[in-house]
Design a protein around this motif. Sequence first.
Motif, PDB file in Angstrom:
ATOM      1  N   LEU A 200       0.832  -1.204   0.000  1.00 40.67           N
ATOM      2  CA  LEU A 200       0.000   0.000   0.000  1.00 40.67           C
ATOM      3  C   LEU A 200       0.866   1.254   0.000  1.00 40.67           C
ATOM      4  CD1 LEU A 200      -2.778   1.326   0.206  1.00 40.67           C
ATOM      5  CD2 LEU A 200      -2.663   1.056   2.687  1.00 40.67           C
ATOM      6  N   PHE A 201       1.923   1.254   0.778  1.00 47.97           N
ATOM      7  CA  PHE A 201       2.825   2.405   0.853  1.00 47.97           C
ATOM      8  C   PHE A 201       3.461   2.683  -0.514  1.00 47.97           C
ATOM      9  CE2 PHE A 201       7.169   4.038   1.709  1.00 47.97           C
ATOM     10  CZ  PHE A 201       6.818   5.254   2.301  1.00 47.97           C
ATOM     11  N   ILE A 202       3.966   1.650  -1.158  1.00 51.88           N
ATOM     12  CA  ILE A 202       4.614   1.813  -2.471  1.00 51.88           C
ATOM     13  C   ILE A 202       3.611   2.306  -3.509  1.00 51.88           C
ATOM     14  CG2 ILE A 202       5.690   0.534  -4.370  1.00 51.88           C
ATOM     15  CD1 ILE A 202       7.109  -1.155  -2.244  1.00 51.88           C
ATOM     16  N   ASN A 213      13.719  -2.255  -3.399  1.00 50.21           N
ATOM     17  CA  ASN A 213      15.081  -2.747  -3.189  1.00 50.21           C
ATOM     18  C   ASN A 213      15.961  -2.563  -4.415  1.00 50.21           C
ATOM     19  OD1 ASN A 213      14.665  -3.666  -0.521  1.00 50.21           O
ATOM     20  ND2 ASN A 213      13.656  -5.498  -1.298  1.00 50.21           N
ATOM     21  N   GLU A 214      15.381  -2.692  -5.593  1.00 52.58           N
ATOM     22  CA  GLU A 214      16.156  -2.578  -6.831  1.00 52.58           C
ATOM     23  C   GLU A 214      16.215  -1.161  -7.362  1.00 52.58           C
ATOM     24  OE1 GLU A 214      14.669  -5.317  -9.696  1.00 52.58           O
ATOM     25  OE2 GLU A 214      15.162  -7.107  -8.500  1.00 52.58           O
ATOM     26  N   GLN A 215      15.079  -0.450  -7.309  1.00 54.03           N
ATOM     27  CA  GLN A 215      15.015   0.861  -7.949  1.00 54.03           C
ATOM     28  C   GLN A 215      15.405   2.008  -7.015  1.00 54.03           C
ATOM     29  OE1 GLN A 215      10.968  -0.588  -9.757  1.00 54.03           O
ATOM     30  NE2 GLN A 215      11.504   1.317 -10.757  1.00 54.03           N
ATOM     31  N   TYR A 216      15.123   1.848  -5.724  1.00 54.37           N
ATOM     32  CA  TYR A 216      15.472   2.901  -4.757  1.00 54.37           C
ATOM     33  C   TYR A 216      16.088   2.271  -3.513  1.00 54.37           C
ATOM     34  CZ  TYR A 216      12.341   5.858  -7.559  1.00 54.37           C
ATOM     35  OH  TYR A 216      11.736   6.552  -8.577  1.00 54.37           O
ATOM     36  N   PRO A 217      17.195   1.572  -3.648  1.00 54.66           N
ATOM     37  CA  PRO A 217      17.768   0.879  -2.483  1.00 54.66           C
ATOM     38  C   PRO A 217      18.144   1.827  -1.351  1.00 54.66           C
ATOM     39  CG  PRO A 217      19.323   0.931  -4.317  1.00 54.66           C
ATOM     40  CD  PRO A 217      18.015   1.384  -4.864  1.00 54.66           C
ATOM     41  N   GLU A 218      18.467   3.076  -1.688  1.00 48.78           N
ATOM     42  CA  GLU A 218      18.869   4.029  -0.657  1.00 48.78           C
ATOM     43  C   GLU A 218      17.693   4.463   0.217  1.00 48.78           C
ATOM     44  OE1 GLU A 218      17.543   6.391  -4.228  1.00 48.78           O
ATOM     45  OE2 GLU A 218      18.656   4.538  -3.822  1.00 48.78           O
ATOM     46  N   ALA A 223      12.112   3.885   4.472  1.00 49.73           N
ATOM     47  CA  ALA A 223      10.764   3.346   4.235  1.00 49.73           C
ATOM     48  C   ALA A 223      10.359   2.402   5.351  1.00 49.73           C
ATOM     49  CB  ALA A 223      10.713   2.638   2.884  1.00 49.73           C
ATOM     50  N   ASN A 224      11.307   1.581   5.774  1.00 48.09           N
ATOM     51  CA  ASN A 224      11.014   0.641   6.866  1.00 48.09           C
ATOM     52  C   ASN A 224      10.715   1.371   8.166  1.00 48.09           C
ATOM     53  OD1 ASN A 224      11.311  -1.608   5.230  1.00 48.09           O
ATOM     54  ND2 ASN A 224      13.487  -1.853   5.722  1.00 48.09           N
ATOM     55  N   LEU A 225      11.426   2.474   8.422  1.00 49.83           N
ATOM     56  CA  LEU A 225      11.175   3.260   9.628  1.00 49.83           C
ATOM     57  C   LEU A 225       9.793   3.905   9.588  1.00 49.83           C
ATOM     58  CD1 LEU A 225      14.652   4.993  10.143  1.00 49.83           C
ATOM     59  CD2 LEU A 225      13.627   3.211  11.576  1.00 49.83           C
ATOM     60  N   ILE A 226       9.414   4.398   8.404  1.00 52.40           N
ATOM     61  CA  ILE A 226       8.086   4.999   8.248  1.00 52.40           C
ATOM     62  C   ILE A 226       7.004   3.952   8.488  1.00 52.40           C
ATOM     63  CG2 ILE A 226       6.484   5.989   6.564  1.00 52.40           C
ATOM     64  CD1 ILE A 226       8.961   7.391   5.303  1.00 52.40           C
ATOM     65  N   ASN A 246       4.559  13.561  -3.499  1.00 60.69           N
ATOM     66  CA  ASN A 246       4.789  14.899  -4.063  1.00 60.69           C
ATOM     67  C   ASN A 246       6.099  15.520  -3.600  1.00 60.69           C
ATOM     68  OD1 ASN A 246       2.204  14.936  -5.386  1.00 60.69           O
ATOM     69  ND2 ASN A 246       1.289  15.275  -3.363  1.00 60.69           N
ATOM     70  N   GLN A 247       6.927  14.721  -2.930  1.00 60.13           N
ATOM     71  CA  GLN A 247       8.213  15.202  -2.452  1.00 60.13           C
ATOM     72  C   GLN A 247       9.344  14.524  -3.239  1.00 60.13           C
ATOM     73  OE1 GLN A 247       8.231  17.621  -0.041  1.00 60.13           O
ATOM     74  NE2 GLN A 247       5.995  17.486  -0.210  1.00 60.13           N
ATOM     75  N   PRO A 248      10.532  15.138  -3.250  1.00 59.05           N
ATOM     76  CA  PRO A 248      11.672  14.483  -3.909  1.00 59.05           C
ATOM     77  C   PRO A 248      11.944  13.119  -3.296  1.00 59.05           C
ATOM     78  CG  PRO A 248      12.183  16.771  -3.387  1.00 59.05           C
ATOM     79  CD  PRO A 248      10.891  16.466  -2.713  1.00 59.05           C
ATOM     80  N   LYS A 249      12.226  12.133  -4.134  1.00 56.32           N
ATOM     81  CA  LYS A 249      12.491  10.764  -3.647  1.00 56.32           C
ATOM     82  C   LYS A 249      13.956  10.668  -3.223  1.00 56.32           C
ATOM     83  CE  LYS A 249       8.334   9.549  -5.101  1.00 56.32           C
ATOM     84  NZ  LYS A 249       7.899  10.803  -5.745  1.00 56.32           N
TER      85      LYS A 249
END
Length: 840
Positions: A200-202, A213-218, A223-226, A246-249
């Motif tokens: 749901l978050f993604i 994990n592949e596209q935004y590993p950083e 994300a886990n903390l959120i 709506n924020q920078p990734k």
Amino acid sequence: MDLMEAGSSSNVDTNSSDNSTSKKMLNRTETMLVAFKESQLIGRENEKSDILKLIANEDSRRCEVICLWGMGGVGKTTIIRDVYQSQELIGNFEKRACVTIMRPFNPQELLKNLAEQLECKDVEDLVKQLEVKKYLIVLDDLLATTEWDAIIPYLSPTETSSRIIVTTRIKDIAKHCSKNSEYEKIYELKSLGQNSARDLFIEKVFDRTTNLNEQYPELVEQANLILKKCKGLPLAIVTIGGFLANQPKTVVEWRKLNEYISVELEMNPELGTIRTILMRSYDGLPYHLKSCFLYMPIFPEDYRIGRGRLARRWSAEGYSRAVHGRSAEEIGASYFMELIRRSMILPSQQSIHSAKGFNSCQVHDLMREIGMSKSMEENLVFTLEQCCSVNTQGIARHLAINGNWEGDKTEFESIVDMSRVRSVTVFGEWKSFFISDKMSLLRVLDLEDTTGLSDHHLKHIGRLLHLTYISLKGCENIFDLPDSVGDLRKLETLDIRDTHIFMLPNTIIKLRKLQYLRVGRNSYDEDVSYEEELLKAIPEKMRNRLCLLPQCLLFSYLLSKYRDDLKIHDRCTMMCCSILPAFAMCLDLYGVLVPRRMRKLKALRTLGVVNIGRRGKDVLLDIKGLDQLRKLGVTGVNKGNGKELCSAIVGLSHLESLSIRSEGKPGLCECLDGKFSFPETLQSLKLYGNLVKLPGWIQGLKNLVKLKLRSSRITEHDAAIQVLGNLPNLAFLHLLEKSIKGEEVYLSFQQGTFRNLVVLEQSMGLYRRLKSVKFEQGAAPKLEVLKFGLGTYIDSSVLGLPSLSSLKEVVKEGGISETALAFLRTELAEHPNRPVVKTV
């Protein structure tokens, strides 16, 4: 929707204007659109299916009420709206209507809204139509039973198979609404599981399928903390996800949100929906529950808080008071359950060891932020942490010290206004200046599991004359209580479990208001003594040849090796004040020796574990005089004191819980035999030790709800199972390690036995085999949870699982083999309840 106006008033406000109502409905609709942009459900497919089955069930030919309950923001409105619009239901009902209940509550406006949706002329016409039409009505966001009572006369059950769906945050309201239905249909909507929450978050952040994990590993860590903060709450996931969309990734932006989530919730209008909804849950609490909820920020994030600990603390603080024969602790326990029913706190687990339901709770991170904010506004809780600023002045009533705070005494005194402090709770490392004579109003000193606390830190504790609650539970460097504890004449709770105290000071008998006294130690292995645990590393031949002094020297060596956290002074204290005296008197260390004249503590309701191995007759004479006891635990039972123990128990007319233990052999064998009529109030019984056969008086315990046997070595287990199966109210049965004698055990649960059993735990011990467990048709008709303990081997010899009509869970402790798992799943595949197999 889970958005609620302040308060839970159910008064009729007939002066409310149409414009005002329309404005509120518009604001509510906007809130719904902000919180839930998508109409599709993510991670709720099973729940939707379950609710549809409840609605579509044709077994009943009359109107039925289906209640959906859960905490604010869990998604009740979203799922029920999806169900309402489902194609499976559209053709099943002649008329449908969905109404969100507005505040202030106005039943006439609500009925008028229903009439319009159902195409009726007015309310009178509505009543006539409902008598002949098959209809589906959704009443969203019910807040009080009085609201339901005002509505239901107009929606009275008909001969048609109509359905009324109610959503509410409060379990008691759900029960009230469904009480007149032919079948109780209550469904609890819980938080999303880990995978569904992540999906749901993604979806909300990226609006597409994305492999983080592949596209935004950083971004994975942030994300886990959120998601950890959201704890599966859909409202929070959707709202925060929509904000991040709506924020920078970037890691910087996501870390900023994580670090300042409480500020963002309060100040950021895009996240304000979450706070608004959760605040309405708080605003709807009665005054006494608000005080209890604002107490929760004392405990750290994700901390598991015991029900009893909270109830006794609330009692000590005056938040709960004795009324109509119920103690303040019992009232506090009812507040605990009420907060759970209102979804303000979450059960951390429904302990299968408890006949009273939930033993502990946790607070949702976002709800905790609300509590912290309100608590700070009212100067209730001040938390001293590593990051605490020196410029911050703590003027709150309750001081919580989290983690290993590194400040010194000067800094502490500059931060904390000691004259205002009513409670001190330490999580982490102790420092001597955490309590002071200046804390003249201190009521609660809770040092459970605190490290670094030693006997000398408590030397002058008697000066804190207002202390009502003391917990030193788990403080392993405590070996002795000072005599000054007898000066605490207001003390009601003293918990010194899992310390090294084995003898109470004589001054304890001065504490005439003491209600709760818990002492003794828990064992890693309930079948061996504390001394045996320390000796496990010693070869048996060498062990038997050791005299007392060499043994104690050896213990000193073992302590230095395995307890390197102890200083030399503390190890010497432990040897001289605990182990050496215990060996000299041949005592086990699970219980504690108590002084003579304990009978003077007339207010005691909980006492244990008391060692009656020495001065047994005197101790039992004292226990016999404690006629207010509800809970008693004893160890050191032998043939010389067993009969006197039973005679003392017979006279305790209020006793509800009893634990009896005896180490090694002969243990309890022949100690508890005889014809005794134990109190009818007895609900919980634990027998640890070598029994060989069940005492005859067990079959007379008609009100026994919970029984736990360990190391009992019952030989005639068929006869024992038959006796236990005839106990009319037995709901929890725990057959633990070595409770049944034999390497290969056969158990048979016969037809008509265990009529009220809800939980059955069988744990034969490591590498012991349940050769056969058979449930005949009609045995244990209410059994919901079947648990197999650690190391217990199970296979296809577990017979009759499909006959357990109420079964919901099969639990295996310590993992399960693929073969056993496949067998259980096959056995349960056709079960109508779809029981799950769990490993813990």
